[in-house]
Scaffold this motif. Structure first.
Motif, PDB file in Angstrom:
ATOM      1  N   THR A 186       0.833  -1.208   0.000  1.00  0.00           N
ATOM      2  CA  THR A 186       0.000   0.000   0.000  1.00  0.00           C
ATOM      3  C   THR A 186       0.862   1.251   0.000  1.00  0.00           C
ATOM      4  N   LEU A 187       1.929   1.242   0.811  1.00  0.00           N
ATOM      5  CA  LEU A 187       2.838   2.381   0.852  1.00  0.00           C
ATOM      6  C   LEU A 187       3.498   2.593  -0.508  1.00  0.00           C
ATOM      7  N   ALA A 188       3.947   1.504  -1.131  1.00  0.00           N
ATOM      8  CA  ALA A 188       4.611   1.622  -2.426  1.00  0.00           C
ATOM      9  C   ALA A 188       3.666   2.184  -3.485  1.00  0.00           C
ATOM     10  N   LEU A 189       2.419   1.718  -3.485  1.00  0.00           N
ATOM     11  CA  LEU A 189       1.452   2.233  -4.460  1.00  0.00           C
ATOM     12  C   LEU A 189       1.150   3.709  -4.214  1.00  0.00           C
ATOM     13  N   SER A 190       1.041   4.101  -2.956  1.00  0.00           N
ATOM     14  CA  SER A 190       0.783   5.515  -2.639  1.00  0.00           C
ATOM     15  C   SER A 190       1.927   6.392  -3.113  1.00  0.00           C
ATOM     16  N   LEU A 191       3.169   5.945  -2.881  1.00  0.00           N
ATOM     17  CA  LEU A 191       4.319   6.727  -3.309  1.00  0.00           C
ATOM     18  C   LEU A 191       4.440   6.753  -4.834  1.00  0.00           C
ATOM     19  N   ALA A 192       4.085   5.638  -5.488  1.00  0.00           N
ATOM     20  CA  ALA A 192       4.119   5.615  -6.950  1.00  0.00           C
ATOM     21  C   ALA A 192       3.128   6.615  -7.533  1.00  0.00           C
ATOM     22  N   THR A 193       1.936   6.677  -6.932  1.00  0.00           N
ATOM     23  CA  THR A 193       0.937   7.653  -7.383  1.00  0.00           C
ATOM     24  C   THR A 193       1.445   9.078  -7.202  1.00  0.00           C
ATOM     25  N   ARG A 194       2.127   9.297  -6.092  1.00  0.00           N
ATOM     26  CA  ARG A 194       2.678  10.627  -5.811  1.00  0.00           C
ATOM     27  C   ARG A 194       3.742  11.004  -6.843  1.00  0.00           C
ATOM     28  N   VAL A 195       4.589  10.049  -7.241  1.00  0.00           N
ATOM     29  CA  VAL A 195       5.655  10.325  -8.206  1.00  0.00           C
ATOM     30  C   VAL A 195       5.088  10.555  -9.603  1.00  0.00           C
ATOM     31  N   VAL A 196       4.050   9.795  -9.980  1.00  0.00           N
ATOM     32  CA  VAL A 196       3.427   9.986 -11.294  1.00  0.00           C
ATOM     33  C   VAL A 196       2.818  11.378 -11.396  1.00  0.00           C
ATOM     34  N   ALA A 197       2.185  11.828 -10.302  1.00  0.00           N
ATOM     35  CA  ALA A 197       1.565  13.155 -10.314  1.00  0.00           C
ATOM     36  C   ALA A 197       2.609  14.257 -10.363  1.00  0.00           C
ATOM     37  N   ASN A 198       3.777  14.017  -9.733  1.00  0.00           N
ATOM     38  CA  ASN A 198       4.831  15.031  -9.704  1.00  0.00           C
ATOM     39  C   ASN A 198       6.185  14.335  -9.645  1.00  0.00           C
ATOM     40  N   PRO A 199       6.846  14.120 -10.785  1.00  0.00           N
ATOM     41  CA  PRO A 199       8.127  13.398 -10.791  1.00  0.00           C
ATOM     42  C   PRO A 199       9.202  14.038  -9.917  1.00  0.00           C
ATOM     43  N   ALA A 200       9.079  15.343  -9.640  1.00  0.00           N
ATOM     44  CA  ALA A 200      10.068  15.999  -8.786  1.00  0.00           C
ATOM     45  C   ALA A 200      10.034  15.470  -7.352  1.00  0.00           C
ATOM     46  N   GLU A 201       8.971  14.754  -6.999  1.00  0.00           N
ATOM     47  CA  GLU A 201       8.858  14.176  -5.662  1.00  0.00           C
ATOM     48  C   GLU A 201       9.674  12.892  -5.510  1.00  0.00           C
ATOM     49  N   LEU A 202      10.326  12.438  -6.574  1.00  0.00           N
ATOM     50  CA  LEU A 202      11.039  11.158  -6.531  1.00  0.00           C
ATOM     51  C   LEU A 202      12.030  11.050  -5.374  1.00  0.00           C
ATOM     52  N   PRO A 203      12.942  12.019  -5.146  1.00  0.00           N
ATOM     53  CA  PRO A 203      13.906  11.842  -4.045  1.00  0.00           C
ATOM     54  C   PRO A 203      13.234  11.664  -2.690  1.00  0.00           C
ATOM     55  N   ALA A 262      12.203   5.094  -9.796  1.00  0.00           N
ATOM     56  CA  ALA A 262      12.906   6.065 -10.639  1.00  0.00           C
ATOM     57  C   ALA A 262      12.483   5.929 -12.098  1.00  0.00           C
ATOM     58  N   GLU A 263      12.309   4.690 -12.573  1.00  0.00           N
ATOM     59  CA  GLU A 263      11.837   4.487 -13.946  1.00  0.00           C
ATOM     60  C   GLU A 263      10.440   5.064 -14.140  1.00  0.00           C
ATOM     61  N   LEU A 264       9.603   4.927 -13.100  1.00  0.00           N
ATOM     62  CA  LEU A 264       8.251   5.475 -13.178  1.00  0.00           C
ATOM     63  C   LEU A 264       8.296   6.996 -13.266  1.00  0.00           C
ATOM     64  N   ALA A 265       9.162   7.624 -12.486  1.00  0.00           N
ATOM     65  CA  ALA A 265       9.285   9.079 -12.538  1.00  0.00           C
ATOM     66  C   ALA A 265       9.782   9.544 -13.903  1.00  0.00           C
ATOM     67  N   GLU A 266      10.773   8.812 -14.453  1.00  0.00           N
ATOM     68  CA  GLU A 266      11.306   9.194 -15.767  1.00  0.00           C
ATOM     69  C   GLU A 266      10.234   9.046 -16.846  1.00  0.00           C
ATOM     70  N   ALA A 267       9.439   7.976 -16.761  1.00  0.00           N
ATOM     71  CA  ALA A 267       8.366   7.792 -17.742  1.00  0.00           C
ATOM     72  C   ALA A 267       7.335   8.905 -17.636  1.00  0.00           C
ATOM     73  N   ALA A 268       7.029   9.328 -16.419  1.00  0.00           N
ATOM     74  CA  ALA A 268       6.068  10.413 -16.229  1.00  0.00           C
ATOM     75  C   ALA A 268       6.611  11.723 -16.797  1.00  0.00           C
ATOM     76  N   MET A 269       7.925  11.960 -16.633  1.00  0.00           N
ATOM     77  CA  MET A 269       8.535  13.180 -17.176  1.00  0.00           C
ATOM     78  C   MET A 269       8.499  13.174 -18.706  1.00  0.00           C
ATOM     79  N   LEU A 270       8.811  12.030 -19.309  1.00  0.00           N
ATOM     80  CA  LEU A 270       8.795  11.936 -20.777  1.00  0.00           C
ATOM     81  C   LEU A 270       7.382  12.136 -21.320  1.00  0.00           C
ATOM     82  N   ARG A 271       6.419  11.569 -20.611  1.00  0.00           N
ATOM     83  CA  ARG A 271       5.023  11.719 -21.054  1.00  0.00           C
ATOM     84  C   ARG A 271       4.593  13.169 -20.957  1.00  0.00           C
ATOM     85  N   ALA A 272       5.001  13.871 -19.878  1.00  0.00           N
ATOM     86  CA  ALA A 272       4.636  15.268 -19.750  1.00  0.00           C
ATOM     87  C   ALA A 272       5.315  16.121 -20.818  1.00  0.00           C
ATOM     88  N   ALA A 273       6.571  15.762 -21.150  1.00  0.00           N
ATOM     89  CA  ALA A 273       7.295  16.531 -22.153  1.00  0.00           C
ATOM     90  C   ALA A 273       6.692  16.360 -23.538  1.00  0.00           C
TER      91      ALA A 273
END
Length: 276
Positions: A186-203, A262-273
């Motif tokens: 559950t924690l991992a899914l919550s954090l993944a959702t947070r990173v998809v919404a804002n990749p800058a939250e990755l660190p 990290a891969e999820l954040a990068e994919a979200a950044m590419l999609r936004a770009a």
């Protein structure tokens, strides 16, 4: 195991200034009355019978009684009644001493039937309850990450000795909070959702996922820490992700989890770009 030392009023004193906490107002009022009443009566008895003017009597009574109460009686009574004055705080301190404490533990067990049962039995002899467990296969055995509920008064040495007695190798323990009981998926899914919404939250999400601190790629890293496995570097964009966990080496499972994040954040950044 040594029995926990019972708290006394001395344990309430501040380690820095030596002062005690403020006692309850009702008890403090009773103590002040006990201190003031005998002095008031004695001073009145000595002054009232004199033939001095009334104004002089009043001034003398007020000044003498106040000075004696402030400088002599009140400090003396507070000292004599300190155990009674601080009894409520002492009861709370004793309750905290016996309250269950939460610990995170990591131990390597042989990959054989009954290994976990032997460990649990050794912990149960101390009254320790295993609340959650996550297993990670490694070369030569299985690394178990545990969340333990232990009786108050147990120390990290007690837990380490019990895990070693139960057949565990390289045991380590850390104090923790109820947040450790949050379901890991559950924690991992919550954090993944947070990173998809804002990749800058990755660190920050990665640090929360692994219970680590955020490092910075441009800061020098201690080579000894890298050798111990307490520094984790994950390639990323625009700069590598650095995580620090000085007391707990990262495991291959930790590396895999944060790499996927990290891969999820990068994919979200590419999609936004791309504007999709």
């Amino acid at each position: 195991m040594d029995a926990p030392r019972s708290a006394t009023h001395r344990h309430l004193a501040c380690e820095v200034c030596g002062r005690y906490p403020e006692p309850p107002k009702v008890r403090l009022t009773i103590a002040n009355v006990v201190a003031m009443l005998p002095i008031e009566l004695a001073v009145h008895a000595a002054v009232v019978g004199t033939g001095w003017p009334l104004l002089l009597k009043v001034l003398l009574l007020a000044a003498t009684a106040t000075a004696l109460v402030i400088w002599v009686a009140e400090p003396g009574v507070r000292h004599l009644l300190r155990s009674w004055l601080h009894a409520p705080a002492l009861r709370r301190r004793r309750a905290l001493e016996v309250a269950p404490a939460l610990w995170r533990a990591r131990v390597t067990l042989p990959d054989t039937p009954g290994a976990l049962e032997r460990l649990s039995r050794a912990l149960a002899k101390l009254g320790v309850n295993v609340l959650s467990i996550q297993s990670q296969p490694v070369t030569g055995g299985v690394v178990d990450a545990l969340v333990l509920s232990a009786p108050g008064g147990l120390t990290d040495d007690d837990l380490l000795d019990a895990m070693a007695t139960g057949g565990g190798a390289a045991p380590k323990v850390w104090t923790t909070t109820p947040l450790a009981l949050v379901d890991a998926p559950t924690l991992a899914l919550s954090l993944a959702t947070r990173v998809v919404a804002n990749p800058a939250e990755l660190p920050y999400a990665a640090a929360e996922l692994l219970g680590a601190e955020r490092g910075f790629a441009h800061h020098p890293v201690d080579p000894a820490a890298v050798a111990r496995g307490t520094v984790l570097k994950v390639p990323g964009s625009p700069e590598p992700l650095v995580l620090l966990r000085p007391d707990e080496p990262f495991t291959p499972a930790d590396v895999a989890r944060v790499s996927r994040l990290a891969e999820l954040a990068e994919a979200a950044m590419l999609r936004a770009a791309s504007g999709r």
